[in-house]
Design a protein around this motif. Sequence first.
Motif, mmCIF file in Angstrom:
data_model
loop_
_atom_site.group_PDB
_atom_site.id
_atom_site.type_symbol
_atom_site.label_atom_id
_atom_site.label_comp_id
_atom_site.label_asym_id
_atom_site.label_seq_id
_atom_site.Cartn_x
_atom_site.Cartn_y
_atom_site.Cartn_z
ATOM 1 N N TYR A 28 62.656 48.799 97.414
ATOM 2 C CA TYR A 28 61.457 49.622 97.166
ATOM 3 C C TYR A 28 60.814 49.300 95.813
ATOM 4 O O TYR A 28 59.601 49.151 95.698
ATOM 5 C CB TYR A 28 61.866 51.092 97.280
ATOM 6 C CG TYR A 28 60.954 52.106 96.650
ATOM 7 C CD1 TYR A 28 59.621 52.196 97.018
ATOM 8 C CD2 TYR A 28 61.436 53.005 95.691
ATOM 9 C CE1 TYR A 28 58.796 53.153 96.446
ATOM 10 C CE2 TYR A 28 60.619 53.955 95.127
ATOM 11 C CZ TYR A 28 59.299 54.022 95.500
ATOM 12 O OH TYR A 28 58.487 54.969 94.935
ATOM 13 N N ARG A 29 61.649 49.164 94.774
ATOM 14 C CA ARG A 29 61.092 48.939 93.432
ATOM 15 C C ARG A 29 60.286 47.655 93.370
ATOM 16 O O ARG A 29 59.197 47.634 92.811
ATOM 17 C CB ARG A 29 62.218 48.885 92.407
ATOM 18 C CG ARG A 29 62.675 50.230 92.019
ATOM 19 C CD ARG A 29 63.719 50.208 90.935
ATOM 20 N NE ARG A 29 64.092 51.570 90.630
ATOM 21 C CZ ARG A 29 64.849 52.322 91.410
ATOM 22 N NH1 ARG A 29 65.328 51.821 92.544
ATOM 23 N NH2 ARG A 29 65.127 53.569 91.088
ATOM 24 N N TYR A 32 57.086 47.948 95.308
ATOM 25 C CA TYR A 32 56.152 48.810 94.571
ATOM 26 C C TYR A 32 55.503 48.040 93.422
ATOM 27 O O TYR A 32 54.295 48.108 93.207
ATOM 28 C CB TYR A 32 56.914 50.033 94.038
ATOM 29 C CG TYR A 32 56.112 50.902 93.100
ATOM 30 C CD1 TYR A 32 55.259 51.888 93.583
ATOM 31 C CD2 TYR A 32 56.201 50.730 91.715
ATOM 32 C CE1 TYR A 32 54.518 52.675 92.725
ATOM 33 C CE2 TYR A 32 55.465 51.509 90.848
ATOM 34 C CZ TYR A 32 54.628 52.480 91.355
ATOM 35 O OH TYR A 32 53.891 53.258 90.491
ATOM 36 N N ARG A 33 56.316 47.300 92.670
ATOM 37 C CA ARG A 33 55.772 46.591 91.498
ATOM 38 C C ARG A 33 54.780 45.507 91.900
ATOM 39 O O ARG A 33 53.780 45.287 91.227
ATOM 40 C CB ARG A 33 56.910 45.998 90.666
ATOM 41 C CG ARG A 33 57.555 47.003 89.730
ATOM 42 C CD ARG A 33 58.289 46.294 88.617
ATOM 43 N NE ARG A 33 59.231 45.326 89.145
ATOM 44 C CZ ARG A 33 60.532 45.545 89.270
ATOM 45 N NH1 ARG A 33 61.039 46.695 88.912
ATOM 46 N NH2 ARG A 33 61.313 44.603 89.743
ATOM 47 N N LEU A 36 51.676 47.269 92.713
ATOM 48 C CA LEU A 36 51.056 47.805 91.494
ATOM 49 C C LEU A 36 50.339 46.697 90.722
ATOM 50 O O LEU A 36 49.239 46.905 90.195
ATOM 51 C CB LEU A 36 52.136 48.457 90.619
ATOM 52 C CG LEU A 36 51.644 49.153 89.356
ATOM 53 C CD1 LEU A 36 50.759 50.345 89.701
ATOM 54 C CD2 LEU A 36 52.808 49.626 88.502
ATOM 55 N N PRO A 42 49.088 53.525 90.491
ATOM 56 C CA PRO A 42 50.376 53.955 91.044
ATOM 57 C C PRO A 42 50.255 54.594 92.428
ATOM 58 O O PRO A 42 51.108 54.393 93.285
ATOM 59 C CB PRO A 42 50.896 54.949 90.019
ATOM 60 C CG PRO A 42 50.221 54.599 88.757
ATOM 61 C CD PRO A 42 48.879 54.065 89.136
ATOM 62 N N LEU A 46 51.943 53.086 95.755
ATOM 63 C CA LEU A 46 52.888 53.870 96.551
ATOM 64 C C LEU A 46 52.512 53.808 98.036
ATOM 65 O O LEU A 46 53.376 53.622 98.904
ATOM 66 C CB LEU A 46 52.865 55.323 96.060
ATOM 67 C CG LEU A 46 53.949 56.233 96.597
ATOM 68 C CD1 LEU A 46 55.310 55.742 96.144
ATOM 69 C CD2 LEU A 46 53.723 57.649 96.112
ATOM 70 N N GLN A 50 54.736 52.160 101.007
ATOM 71 C CA GLN A 50 55.041 52.918 102.226
ATOM 72 C C GLN A 50 54.639 52.114 103.467
ATOM 73 O O GLN A 50 55.441 51.944 104.390
ATOM 74 C CB GLN A 50 54.263 54.230 102.170
ATOM 75 C CG GLN A 50 54.382 55.074 103.407
ATOM 76 C CD GLN A 50 53.370 56.215 103.386
ATOM 77 O OE1 GLN A 50 53.226 56.913 102.388
ATOM 78 N NE2 GLN A 50 52.675 56.395 104.476
#
Lengths: 186, 266
Positions: A28-29, A32-33, A36, A42, A46, A50
């Motif tokens: 996930y991290r 996400y990054r 981003l 953010p 997100l 998802q």
Amino acid sequence: MQLSDAELMRRLARGDRDALAPLMERHYRRVYRIALAYLRSPEDALDAAQETFVKAFVHAKRWDAGTEVLPWLTRIATNQAIDQYRRARRRTTRFEPLEEGDHDERISAEGPSPERRVLGGEVGQRIRHAVDGLPEPQRAVFVLRHYEEMSLEEIGRSLGLRLGTVKSSLHRAVRRLRDRLAEVHA
Amino acid sequence: MSFLHERWRRRVSLLVTGCLDEGERAATLAHLERCADCRSDREVLEGILAELSRDPQRRAEPDVAVEFVVARVQARLDEVVRSRSWRIGWFAAGLATALLVALLVPRLIPRLVSPKGGAAGAAGVALAVSPEPAVRQLELPEAALRRMERTVVREQAARYLAEAQDVLVTVASSRGRCRREGTSVDVGEEARRSRELLARRALVVDVEGDAMAAARPVMEDVERLLREVAALEACARQRDLDEIHDSIKRRKLLMKIDLMEKELLG
């Protein structure tokens, strides 16, 4: 016992939703990054993270068992971020006529842009301006190298590009960034 | 600039991004010692990358816990499944209608065009269209009716829980700043949805019935939190949202909703 990524993917392909949580905890991290770095917000990142996992589940059967899972997820995440970015750009460039008397209300309600609020600084603005100007696949290659520190081989696998293309994209991205930042400083 | 020099420039780009292997790196460094242009190029590029490294989002960590995102993904998958079921349902209904028409039309047409038409013909059509088994189908045993009713109640409750979960997850993970007040978070839409859900609950979910006995504690927890969300201002304080977030986490509510939904749907 911790299940491997491959085993989790096999379970997803069989429709086992319980396999999502451990897979997401692992990746996930990073997903996400990546989002981003592309979207610079953010909340949007997100949403992109998802949707990446929703697509991973829906298309789990398409995953090639002979390949690693992370590059496959990275590819989905990159495509998702690109799609969202394009949609957002289309939305902001679309002409919206305002009704009379609506102007002041709109202006006061909008306030600073989401990026400005999120980054809250000049550095973020300059970088956004510079990175936004990169065409694909230069942008994707640069984001994966600079933000995620992935090796050129990993980037190639993730984006489905040959090593030579990755190298020349990175070179062009760096040159273009130099020009864009010089413009900003000027 | 010569073609050869263009190649060195490419190598300088890859050198500053740390993408050269040992041999190429040594050759490029040796070239840099001889070439002032490439040295200054390297300095400029390193300065640029140093500036890019100051990007505050470079090593940013998500500020929403993974379990919330898992719950959101599960909720999205439910939506996907529901929309697929609808599509399949419509397709099946269309197919059934087409089959019915294909079966009935050949039977009806001769009756409609027969010389005995008129009232007698129409009666014939009525008989052909409403055969006895259809009447027998209406006389379902009471037990079967109760089963159907129970299934409907449980499905409605599962849908209600899914929608409530969606609202709670969105509220708990809200980070978008309110447009009107800098330190507040815009949850106006979620508050409105909570109020709507609470108003609908009495109509769609019969919590007192036997079918819902096991779901009652989860429903009560959900309702309590929905009431808190419903009471929030459109521009809520971050502290209030954090409390709701903690409350959801402490009660492991998202997991309980997931389990209960599965149980309700059998």
